[in-house]
Design a protein around this motif. Structure first.
Motif, PDB file in Angstrom:
ATOM      1  N   ILE A 204      55.369 -28.577 -15.325  1.00  0.00           N
ATOM      2  CA  ILE A 204      55.948 -29.430 -14.285  1.00  0.00           C
ATOM      3  C   ILE A 204      54.903 -30.444 -13.843  1.00  0.00           C
ATOM      4  N   SER A 205      55.319 -31.710 -13.780  1.00  0.00           N
ATOM      5  CA  SER A 205      54.402 -32.770 -13.384  1.00  0.00           C
ATOM      6  C   SER A 205      55.179 -33.879 -12.687  1.00  0.00           C
ATOM      7  N   ARG A 206      54.448 -34.904 -12.247  1.00  0.00           N
ATOM      8  CA  ARG A 206      55.069 -36.020 -11.529  1.00  0.00           C
ATOM      9  C   ARG A 206      55.721 -37.035 -12.465  1.00  0.00           C
ATOM     10  N   SER A 207      55.486 -36.914 -13.751  1.00  0.00           N
ATOM     11  CA  SER A 207      56.161 -37.785 -14.714  1.00  0.00           C
ATOM     12  C   SER A 207      56.593 -36.950 -15.907  1.00  0.00           C
ATOM     13  N   TYR A 208      57.663 -37.378 -16.554  1.00  0.00           N
ATOM     14  CA  TYR A 208      58.178 -36.623 -17.697  1.00  0.00           C
ATOM     15  C   TYR A 208      57.173 -36.629 -18.840  1.00  0.00           C
ATOM     16  N   GLU A 209      56.559 -37.779 -19.073  1.00  0.00           N
ATOM     17  CA  GLU A 209      55.609 -37.902 -20.176  1.00  0.00           C
ATOM     18  C   GLU A 209      54.419 -36.965 -19.988  1.00  0.00           C
ATOM     19  N   THR A 210      53.924 -36.874 -18.746  1.00  0.00           N
ATOM     20  CA  THR A 210      52.789 -35.993 -18.467  1.00  0.00           C
ATOM     21  C   THR A 210      53.184 -34.532 -18.612  1.00  0.00           C
ATOM     22  N   SER A 211      54.373 -34.202 -18.132  1.00  0.00           N
ATOM     23  CA  SER A 211      54.868 -32.834 -18.270  1.00  0.00           C
ATOM     24  C   SER A 211      54.961 -32.440 -19.742  1.00  0.00           C
ATOM     25  N   LEU A 212      55.510 -33.323 -20.548  1.00  0.00           N
ATOM     26  CA  LEU A 212      55.644 -33.054 -21.980  1.00  0.00           C
ATOM     27  C   LEU A 212      54.278 -32.981 -22.658  1.00  0.00           C
ATOM     28  N   LYS A 213      53.359 -33.825 -22.222  1.00  0.00           N
ATOM     29  CA  LYS A 213      52.003 -33.836 -22.792  1.00  0.00           C
ATOM     30  C   LYS A 213      51.329 -32.475 -22.627  1.00  0.00           C
ATOM     31  N   TYR A 214      51.373 -31.926 -21.416  1.00  0.00           N
ATOM     32  CA  TYR A 214      50.687 -30.660 -21.170  1.00  0.00           C
ATOM     33  C   TYR A 214      51.463 -29.462 -21.710  1.00  0.00           C
ATOM     34  N   LEU A 215      52.767 -29.602 -21.833  1.00  0.00           N
ATOM     35  CA  LEU A 215      53.537 -28.563 -22.513  1.00  0.00           C
ATOM     36  C   LEU A 215      53.079 -28.466 -23.969  1.00  0.00           C
ATOM     37  N   THR A 216      52.893 -29.622 -24.593  1.00  0.00           N
ATOM     38  CA  THR A 216      52.446 -29.672 -25.985  1.00  0.00           C
ATOM     39  C   THR A 216      51.028 -29.125 -26.124  1.00  0.00           C
ATOM     40  N   ILE A 217      50.150 -29.499 -25.185  1.00  0.00           N
ATOM     41  CA  ILE A 217      48.765 -29.013 -25.212  1.00  0.00           C
ATOM     42  C   ILE A 217      48.724 -27.494 -25.093  1.00  0.00           C
ATOM     43  N   LEU A 218      49.457 -26.957 -24.124  1.00  0.00           N
ATOM     44  CA  LEU A 218      49.443 -25.514 -23.905  1.00  0.00           C
ATOM     45  C   LEU A 218      50.067 -24.774 -25.085  1.00  0.00           C
ATOM     46  N   ARG A 219      51.106 -25.333 -25.636  1.00  0.00           N
ATOM     47  CA  ARG A 219      51.738 -24.701 -26.806  1.00  0.00           C
ATOM     48  C   ARG A 219      50.750 -24.609 -27.971  1.00  0.00           C
ATOM     49  N   LYS A 220      49.972 -25.669 -28.198  1.00  0.00           N
ATOM     50  CA  LYS A 220      48.991 -25.664 -29.286  1.00  0.00           C
ATOM     51  C   LYS A 220      47.883 -24.645 -29.027  1.00  0.00           C
ATOM     52  N   ILE A 221      47.441 -24.547 -27.767  1.00  0.00           N
ATOM     53  CA  ILE A 221      46.423 -23.553 -27.408  1.00  0.00           C
ATOM     54  C   ILE A 221      46.931 -22.147 -27.714  1.00  0.00           C
ATOM     55  N   ILE A 222      48.176 -21.892 -27.332  1.00  0.00           N
ATOM     56  CA  ILE A 222      48.778 -20.574 -27.551  1.00  0.00           C
ATOM     57  C   ILE A 222      48.952 -20.293 -29.039  1.00  0.00           C
ATOM     58  N   GLN A 223      49.402 -21.286 -29.783  1.00  0.00           N
ATOM     59  CA  GLN A 223      49.586 -21.105 -31.223  1.00  0.00           C
ATOM     60  C   GLN A 223      48.260 -20.795 -31.916  1.00  0.00           C
ATOM     61  N   ASN A 224      47.184 -21.449 -31.486  1.00  0.00           N
ATOM     62  CA  ASN A 224      45.865 -21.190 -32.077  1.00  0.00           C
ATOM     63  C   ASN A 224      45.386 -19.777 -31.759  1.00  0.00           C
ATOM     64  N   LEU A 225      45.642 -19.326 -30.533  1.00  0.00           N
ATOM     65  CA  LEU A 225      45.254 -17.966 -30.162  1.00  0.00           C
ATOM     66  C   LEU A 225      46.015 -16.932 -30.990  1.00  0.00           C
ATOM     67  N   ILE A 226      47.303 -17.167 -31.153  1.00  0.00           N
ATOM     68  CA  ILE A 226      48.123 -16.243 -31.942  1.00  0.00           C
ATOM     69  C   ILE A 226      47.657 -16.226 -33.397  1.00  0.00           C
ATOM     70  N   LYS A 227      47.292 -17.395 -33.896  1.00  0.00           N
ATOM     71  CA  LYS A 227      46.812 -17.499 -35.277  1.00  0.00           C
ATOM     72  C   LYS A 227      45.545 -16.678 -35.483  1.00  0.00           C
ATOM     73  N   HIS A 228      44.654 -16.695 -34.479  1.00  0.00           N
ATOM     74  CA  HIS A 228      43.393 -15.956 -34.585  1.00  0.00           C
ATOM     75  C   HIS A 228      43.578 -14.454 -34.391  1.00  0.00           C
ATOM     76  N   SER A 229      44.747 -14.056 -33.887  1.00  0.00           N
ATOM     77  CA  SER A 229      44.990 -12.627 -33.669  1.00  0.00           C
ATOM     78  C   SER A 229      45.348 -11.910 -34.964  1.00  0.00           C
ATOM     79  N   LYS A 230      45.637 -12.672 -36.008  1.00  0.00           N
ATOM     80  CA  LYS A 230      46.101 -12.067 -37.266  1.00  0.00           C
ATOM     81  C   LYS A 230      44.928 -11.781 -38.201  1.00  0.00           C
TER      82      LYS A 230
END
Length: 230
Positions: A204-230
């Motif tokens: 959630i952010s004050r602009s849609y673009e910013t909200s989407l930007k950090y959603l994408t950033i966090l998703r990539k962080i999570i995907q990398n963590l999951i990748k390293h768990s294997k």
């Protein structure tokens, strides 16, 4: 779209567009503008207050700045993980209302009396305010929400949460059934998914673009963590 462009020609204040299962909806006003999920969320809050409710049940991904706004309206906030049955139970309570930002007005994942009753309640609440929807939403603070579901195993979910909680480089802390992740320009939240085997990610952010930007950033962080768990 065809519906929105033709809505301008109708002599009505507002209408609803909803999916075939009567679960998710959007509100459209007389100029053809479609309210975003946060505006729908705040509209329900406004109507609930105008109709005598003073306690609101909301999900844990709502940022503190938006909660401050809700409390200033006059609500006592209760935060807890929401599921479909919570919507059913809330319809039976005299002084509290349950609202989320996922544009759900129903209690069931299929069409049923709960969702129809909740929709009729919302229409009734709006009509009782004697105000046009354009004027009501004009004073709403500007927030935007984006969300996604990342499918992963229960073992990966456990690994992910344990590693994120021990991360000292990011502002992460346990919050209700999930983790709050705070960036300078967005407030994010992750939780075990209520719909699939995986996790729900909100931003959630004050602009849609910013909200989407950090959603994408966090998703990539999570995907990398999951990748390293294997």
């Amino acid at each position: 779209s065809y519906i929105l462009s033709n809505f301008k020609n109708l002599n009505i204040d507002f209408g609803f567009i909803f999916d075939k299962n009567l679960i998710h909806y959007s509100t459209v006003i007389n100029n053809g503008y479609l309210l975003n999920p946060i505006q729908n969320f705040l509209l329900q809050i406004f109507c609930a207050y105008e109709n005598g409710f003073n306690i609101i049940n909301i999900p844990p991904y709502i940022p503190s700045s938006l909660m401050d706004y809700i409390e200033k309206i006059g609500f006592k906030i209760r935060i807890f993980p929401l599921n479909y049955r919570d919507f059913s139970r809330s319809l039976l309570e005299a002084k509290s209302v349950t609202i989320d930002c996922e544009n759900r007005f129903g209690a069931n994942p299929i069409c049923g009396p709960d969702s129809i009753l909740a929709l009729l309640n919302l229409i009734f609440f709006i009509s009782k305010t004697n105000k046009s929807l354009v004027k009501i939403i004009k004073d709403f603070p500007e927030y935007y929400i984006t969300n996604t579901i990342l499918e992963c195993s229960s073992e990966e979910i456990f690994y992910l949460f344990e590693n994120l909680k021990s991360n000292n480089e990011m502002k992460i802390y346990p919050y209700y059934n999930g983790l709050s992740v705070n960036f300078d320009e967005a407030d994010c939240f992750i939780q075990p998914s209520q719909h699939y085997l995986g996790i729900d990610i909100y931003s959630i952010s004050r602009s849609y673009e910013t909200s989407l930007k950090y959603l994408t950033i966090l998703r990539k962080i999570i995907q990398n963590l999951i990748k390293h768990s294997k």
